[in-house]
Design an enzyme around this catalytic site. Structure first.
Site, PDB file in Angstrom:
ATOM      1  N   GLY A 181      76.453 -86.241   1.362  1.00 51.55           N
ATOM      2  CA  GLY A 181      75.467 -86.203   2.450  1.00 51.55           C
ATOM      3  C   GLY A 181      74.607 -87.424   2.707  1.00 51.55           C
ATOM      4  N   GLY A 183      75.515 -90.499   3.594  1.00 50.87           N
ATOM      5  CA  GLY A 183      76.157 -91.543   4.406  1.00 50.87           C
ATOM      6  C   GLY A 183      75.501 -91.764   5.759  1.00 50.87           C
ATOM      7  N   CYS A 186      77.104 -89.601   8.343  1.00 49.57           N
ATOM      8  CA  CYS A 186      77.410 -88.287   7.806  1.00 49.57           C
ATOM      9  C   CYS A 186      76.442 -87.257   8.383  1.00 49.57           C
ATOM     10  CB  CYS A 186      77.244 -88.365   6.290  1.00 49.57           C
ATOM     11  SG  CYS A 186      77.190 -86.787   5.506  1.00 49.57           S
TER      12      CYS A 186
END
Ligand code: 5GP
Length: 346
Positions: A181, A183, A186
């Protein structure tokens, strides 16, 4: 339901405290590291920074540019076997040290991996990558891959907790990729509510991995060179970058001109864009968990690398680490409620 009350930290929650140092200049700092692995008999040396296996980052062109500086590239999994054969036949033994072949966990993925490696035995690193490394199917695939390739270095991820790092290492992984999570493209935390602040994930996973003689990669969430330093300070053996390496000549993704300015497309591997491109759209039982963005075009990646490596050398100088290896030992994080001064930022 249960709540864990001790607070978990991200890069934005800390800074590294300076320490007395006898280093006179950042030129005295070496960023090279040497690793021996838990299962593979290979020894690796280089600068432990990696390009992410995204098709807008981990390209053949990026691998050429990064291996030149002894940095690593996890090549994205969407190249064909023919593409690989052409590329790998022009690689020197030295360059192939800095490249991993990425794979998913389906039977087709496994067959394709086996073909790529059969034709190109000098490729030593395999990166088994799934968004959610907690499934039993994934661990089984890691085990099977270890059986098939006893001498290759196996990278497996992504997970964020110590017990799963141990499980993957014991199942045959040499290096575990950590991050769910964080990124830049993301949206997992938005779509699912699942995640783990990256700094704490690194600290906890490094502790578990090092206890068994394995390594970890911190994957995702670095947006400035200081974040990379914090990731190494927290105990990461390698740091993987997506967004920080996007937008260059060597990155994939289309060039876009808007109002006279140049941009490049960058997108998550579970974004609508990536799924349209590679698997003909988003299956109706799932949601896209990635963004598509346009990042300013930044020319050759070499300039960005210099900026990153210069920053990291400077961190080492501030805490008196002559080698990157010493950075964790010399790091004291302070919890903070501020980061950089934004007066003049755009
Ligand atoms: P960045 O360096 O850009 O912050 O993060 C890069 C990492 O983001 C990749 O290595 C990968 O682990 C993760 N990532 C890439 N694409 C996606 C996506 O579409 N969805 C999610 N959840 N993560 C992604």
């Amino acid at each position: 339901m249960r709540i864990e009350y001790d607070i978990k930290l991200g890069f934005k929650d800390v800074m590294i405290r300076p320490k007395r140092s006898t280093l006179k200049s950042r030129s005295e700092v070496t960023l090279d590291r040497e690793f021996k692995f838990l299962h593979s008999p290979t020894t690796w040396s280089g600068i432990p920074i990696m390009a992410a296996n995204m098709d807008t980052v981990g390209t053949f062109e990026m691998a050429k540019a990064l291996s030149n500086k002894k940095l690593f590239t996890a090549i994205h999994k969407h190249y064909s076997v023919a593409d690989w054969n052409l590329f790998a036949s022009n690689l020197s033994e030295e360059e192939s040290k800095y490249i991993a072949v990425s794979t998913g966990i389906t039977e087709q993925d496994s067959d394709k991996l086996s073909e790529i490696l059969k034709f190109n035995p000098n490729l030593k690193f395999i990166c088994i990558d799934v968004a959610n490394g907690y499934s039993e199917l994934f661990t089984d695939f890691v085990r099977q891959t270890r059986r098939l390739y006893p001498n290759r270095v196996i990278i497996a991820g992504n997970v964020v907790t110590g017990e799963m790092v141990e499980e993957l290492l014991l199942s045959g992984a040499d290096i575990v990729k950590v991050g769910i999570g964080p990124g830049s493209v993301c949206t997992t935390r938005i779509k699912t509510g699942v995640g783990y602040p990256q700094l704490s994930a690194i600290i906890e996973c490094a502790d578990a991995a090092h206890g068994l003689g394995g390594q970890i990669i911190s994957d995702g969430g670095c947006s400035i060179p200081g974040d990379i330093a914090k990731a190494f300070g927290a105990g990461a053996d390698f740091v993987m970058l997506g967004g920080m390496l996007a937008g260059h000549d060597e990155s994939g993704g289309e060039k876009i001109v808007k109002n006279g300015k140049n941009y490049k497309q960058f997108y998550g591997m579970s974004s609508y864009t990536a799924m349209e491109k590679h698997v003909g759209g988003v299956a109706d039982y799932r949601a896209s968990e990635g963004k598509t963005v346009e990042v300013p075009y930044r020319g050759e990646v070499e300039t960005t690398l210099q900026d990153i490596l210069g920053g990291l050398r400077s961190t080492c100088t501030y805490v008196g680490a002559k080698r990157l290896k010493e950075l964790t030992k010399r790091t004291t994080f302070i919890r903070v409620a501020e980061q950089e001064n934004k007066t003049y930022s755009e």
